[in-house]
Design a protein around this motif. Structure first.
Motif, mmCIF file in Angstrom:
data_model
loop_
_atom_site.group_PDB
_atom_site.id
_atom_site.type_symbol
_atom_site.label_atom_id
_atom_site.label_comp_id
_atom_site.label_asym_id
_atom_site.label_seq_id
_atom_site.Cartn_x
_atom_site.Cartn_y
_atom_site.Cartn_z
ATOM 1 N N ILE A 21 0.831 -1.218 0.000
ATOM 2 C CA ILE A 21 0.000 0.000 0.000
ATOM 3 C C ILE A 21 0.866 1.269 0.000
ATOM 4 O O ILE A 21 0.612 2.180 -0.798
ATOM 5 N N PRO A 22 1.926 1.346 0.861
ATOM 6 C CA PRO A 22 2.746 2.570 0.839
ATOM 7 C C PRO A 22 3.372 2.864 -0.531
ATOM 8 O O PRO A 22 3.569 4.020 -0.894
ATOM 9 N N THR A 23 3.674 1.825 -1.307
ATOM 10 C CA THR A 23 4.326 2.033 -2.616
ATOM 11 C C THR A 23 3.321 2.172 -3.759
ATOM 12 O O THR A 23 3.447 3.054 -4.613
ATOM 13 N N PHE A 24 2.324 1.280 -3.786
ATOM 14 C CA PHE A 24 1.427 1.220 -4.954
ATOM 15 C C PHE A 24 0.005 1.724 -4.682
ATOM 16 O O PHE A 24 -0.831 1.692 -5.583
ATOM 17 N N GLY A 25 -0.262 2.155 -3.440
ATOM 18 C CA GLY A 25 -1.637 2.493 -3.028
ATOM 19 C C GLY A 25 -2.429 3.352 -3.993
ATOM 20 O O GLY A 25 -3.578 3.060 -4.302
ATOM 21 N N ASN A 26 -1.812 4.411 -4.514
ATOM 22 C CA ASN A 26 -2.550 5.351 -5.388
ATOM 23 C C ASN A 26 -2.477 4.981 -6.868
ATOM 24 O O ASN A 26 -3.082 5.648 -7.706
ATOM 25 N N SER A 27 -1.740 3.930 -7.190
ATOM 26 C CA SER A 27 -1.538 3.566 -8.609
ATOM 27 C C SER A 27 -2.802 2.964 -9.226
ATOM 28 O O SER A 27 -3.490 2.166 -8.610
ATOM 29 N N THR A 28 -3.051 3.347 -10.487
ATOM 30 C CA THR A 28 -4.163 2.743 -11.244
ATOM 31 C C THR A 28 -3.616 1.870 -12.376
ATOM 32 O O THR A 28 -4.348 1.230 -13.098
ATOM 33 N N HIS A 29 -2.283 1.878 -12.506
ATOM 34 C CA HIS A 29 -1.628 1.023 -13.503
ATOM 35 C C HIS A 29 -0.223 0.708 -12.976
ATOM 36 O O HIS A 29 0.569 1.615 -12.727
ATOM 37 N N ILE A 30 0.067 -0.565 -12.758
ATOM 38 C CA ILE A 30 1.364 -0.935 -12.177
ATOM 39 C C ILE A 30 2.202 -1.645 -13.231
ATOM 40 O O ILE A 30 1.864 -2.750 -13.665
ATOM 41 N N GLN A 31 3.285 -0.998 -13.640
ATOM 42 C CA GLN A 31 4.139 -1.551 -14.693
ATOM 43 C C GLN A 31 5.303 -2.344 -14.094
ATOM 44 O O GLN A 31 5.688 -2.141 -12.943
ATOM 45 N N GLU A 32 5.845 -3.226 -14.932
ATOM 46 C CA GLU A 32 6.965 -4.083 -14.496
ATOM 47 C C GLU A 32 8.136 -3.260 -13.956
ATOM 48 O O GLU A 32 8.751 -3.612 -12.951
ATOM 49 N N GLU A 33 8.429 -2.126 -14.630
ATOM 50 C CA GLU A 33 9.555 -1.276 -14.236
ATOM 51 C C GLU A 33 9.407 -0.798 -12.783
ATOM 52 O O GLU A 33 10.369 -0.793 -12.011
ATOM 53 N N LYS A 34 8.174 -0.434 -12.420
ATOM 54 C CA LYS A 34 7.922 0.056 -11.055
ATOM 55 C C LYS A 34 8.073 -1.086 -10.027
ATOM 56 O O LYS A 34 8.585 -0.888 -8.929
ATOM 57 N N VAL A 35 7.643 -2.297 -10.416
ATOM 58 C CA VAL A 35 7.770 -3.457 -9.524
ATOM 59 C C VAL A 35 9.247 -3.815 -9.339
ATOM 60 O O VAL A 35 9.695 -4.117 -8.230
ATOM 61 N N GLN A 36 10.026 -3.735 -10.433
ATOM 62 C CA GLN A 36 11.467 -4.024 -10.355
ATOM 63 C C GLN A 36 12.171 -3.036 -9.428
ATOM 64 O O GLN A 36 13.011 -3.421 -8.610
ATOM 65 N N GLN A 37 11.799 -1.749 -9.530
ATOM 66 C CA GLN A 37 12.360 -0.716 -8.637
ATOM 67 C C GLN A 37 12.032 -1.036 -7.180
ATOM 68 O O GLN A 37 12.878 -0.910 -6.288
ATOM 69 N N PHE A 38 10.788 -1.451 -6.959
ATOM 70 C CA PHE A 38 10.307 -1.815 -5.612
ATOM 71 C C PHE A 38 11.164 -2.951 -5.036
ATOM 72 O O PHE A 38 11.568 -2.917 -3.877
ATOM 73 N N VAL A 39 11.486 -3.953 -5.882
ATOM 74 C CA VAL A 39 12.297 -5.103 -5.453
ATOM 75 C C VAL A 39 13.688 -4.648 -5.029
ATOM 76 O O VAL A 39 14.180 -5.018 -3.954
ATOM 77 N N PHE A 40 14.337 -3.800 -5.841
ATOM 78 C CA PHE A 40 15.682 -3.312 -5.493
ATOM 79 C C PHE A 40 15.659 -2.491 -4.199
ATOM 80 O O PHE A 40 16.546 -2.596 -3.367
ATOM 81 N N GLN A 41 14.600 -1.702 -4.050
ATOM 82 C CA GLN A 41 14.446 -0.868 -2.845
ATOM 83 C C GLN A 41 14.340 -1.759 -1.596
ATOM 84 O O GLN A 41 14.986 -1.514 -0.583
ATOM 85 N N LYS A 42 13.554 -2.841 -1.693
ATOM 86 C CA LYS A 42 13.357 -3.739 -0.556
ATOM 87 C C LYS A 42 14.640 -4.535 -0.247
ATOM 88 O O LYS A 42 14.941 -4.805 0.912
ATOM 89 N N LEU A 43 15.402 -4.884 -1.291
ATOM 90 C CA LEU A 43 16.685 -5.571 -1.075
ATOM 91 C C LEU A 43 17.653 -4.645 -0.327
ATOM 92 O O LEU A 43 18.363 -5.066 0.578
ATOM 93 N N GLU A 44 17.650 -3.369 -0.710
ATOM 94 C CA GLU A 44 18.505 -2.377 -0.043
ATOM 95 C C GLU A 44 18.123 -2.220 1.423
ATOM 96 O O GLU A 44 18.961 -1.977 2.285
ATOM 97 N N GLN A 45 16.823 -2.360 1.715
ATOM 98 C CA GLN A 45 16.335 -2.233 3.104
ATOM 99 C C GLN A 45 16.674 -3.473 3.936
ATOM 100 O O GLN A 45 16.398 -3.512 5.124
ATOM 101 N N GLY A 46 17.228 -4.505 3.276
ATOM 102 C CA GLY A 46 17.680 -5.692 4.006
ATOM 103 C C GLY A 46 16.700 -6.854 4.000
ATOM 104 O O GLY A 46 16.900 -7.847 4.699
#
Length: 308
Positions: free
Chosen positions: A39-64
């Motif tokens: 919800i914090p990342t995609f909550g307001n999105s009406t279209h979720i593209q692969e690029e945004k999901v890939q960014q989300f994955v790298f961000q979460k890996l960085e967070q440990g």
């Protein structure tokens, strides 16, 4: 015409729908991943593209976060998006996510043989019901939720069997905008987790005298109608290990220790898998079966002998 909705709205409707099909504990885990990550990342999105999901994955890996946790989060994301697409509230484009290569192998933590003997000997000499739980875990490989939920009627001293048919866990609940946690006693998550485990002679000898005098409905760890919850028991275990000067090992390490001792004793892998309640034997093989240098040398020697 179907109205387009954002991810937050779809997630809410998906949760209501999912409630009818999954266990309360499973829904609780899904909601936690939704609230904390999606919800914090995609909550307001009406279209979720692969690029945004890939960014989300790298961000979460960085967070440990581990790759396994991130994959679990993406499973929930996909389920909600497919639900939204089915109702034509959002467009779902399947995504193919890349993960960095993991270079170091993950080592499971187990008690050494001498430390395991030390713990078991101490418990035999300093008997308490809570100590007994640790002895049972080392003798059967059961999980912390399973030992906390174990009642005396699950212990069959006539046939020397422990029946695993329930588990206890604290779950996260959001109802009517209110957030709280509750202790849930339920059947295990999968049918494989409902199992029968034979007792060792030593364990049977310890339990037989109690079985004649205890209330069958009482929990083994407390010998009372009220259970101990996993968090409390984990803390008790940690203090006991410190007292015994055993190197720090997670409670789940008792399960790993049981499985490792079984494999070391040349038990067949399928039997170990069934005792642990694994859904399939590959889980057991991946976790516990790692040939040592001696076995590798033997394999090479056998191959060359066959060539001659």
């Amino acid at each position: 015409m179907t109205t387009q909705k954002n991810f937050s709205e779809i997630a809410e409707l998906w949760k209501q729908d999912k409630k009818m099909y999954v266990k309360k504990s499973t829904l609780s885990a899904y909601i936690l991943l939704m609230e904390n990550h999606l919800i914090p990342t995609f909550g307001n999105s009406t279209h979720i593209q692969e690029e945004k999901v890939q960014q989300f994955v790298f961000q979460k890996l960085e967070q440990g976060l581990s790759q396994k946790t991130i994959k679990d989060i993406l499973i929930v994301l996909k389920m909600a998006l497919k639900f939204g697409a089915k109702h034509k509230w959002i467009q779902f484009e399947p995504f193919d996510i890349q993960y960095p290569t993991i270079r170091q192998s993950h080592q499971i933590e187990v008690l050494s043989r001498s430390h395991q003997k030390k713990v078991m000997a101490f418990i035999q000499e300093h008997f308490t019901f809570r100590n007994l739980g640790i002895y049972i875990c080392l003798s059967s490989g059961i999980r912390i939720g399973e030992i906390c939920a174990l009642t005396w009627d699950d212990i069959d001293t006539e046939n020397g069997i422990i029946h695993i048919r329930k588990t206890i866990q604290r779950i996260y609940v959001i109802e009517n905008g209110e957030r709280r946690t509750e202790l849930l006693l339920d059947t295990p998550k999968t049918k494989n987790s409902i199992r029968e485990i034979p007792m060792s002679r030593e364990l049977l000898r310890m339990l037989k005298p109690f079985k004649k005098i205890v209330n069958p409905n009482f929990f083994v760890l407390t010998n009372d109608s009220k259970p101990t919850e996993p968090r409390t028991y984990r803390s008790y275990y940690k203090n006991l290990m410190k007292q015994l000067e055993i190197p720090e090992l997670k409670f789940h390490g008792l399960r790993h220790s049981f499985a490792t001792r079984c494999i070391e004793s040349k038990c067949d892998y399928k039997t170990v898998s069934v005792l642990l309640g694994h859904a399939n034997i590959s889980t057991t093989l991946n976790l516990y079966v790692h040939p040592n240098l001696e076995q590798k040398k033997k394999a090479i020697d056998q191959m060359f002998r066959a060539l001659k």
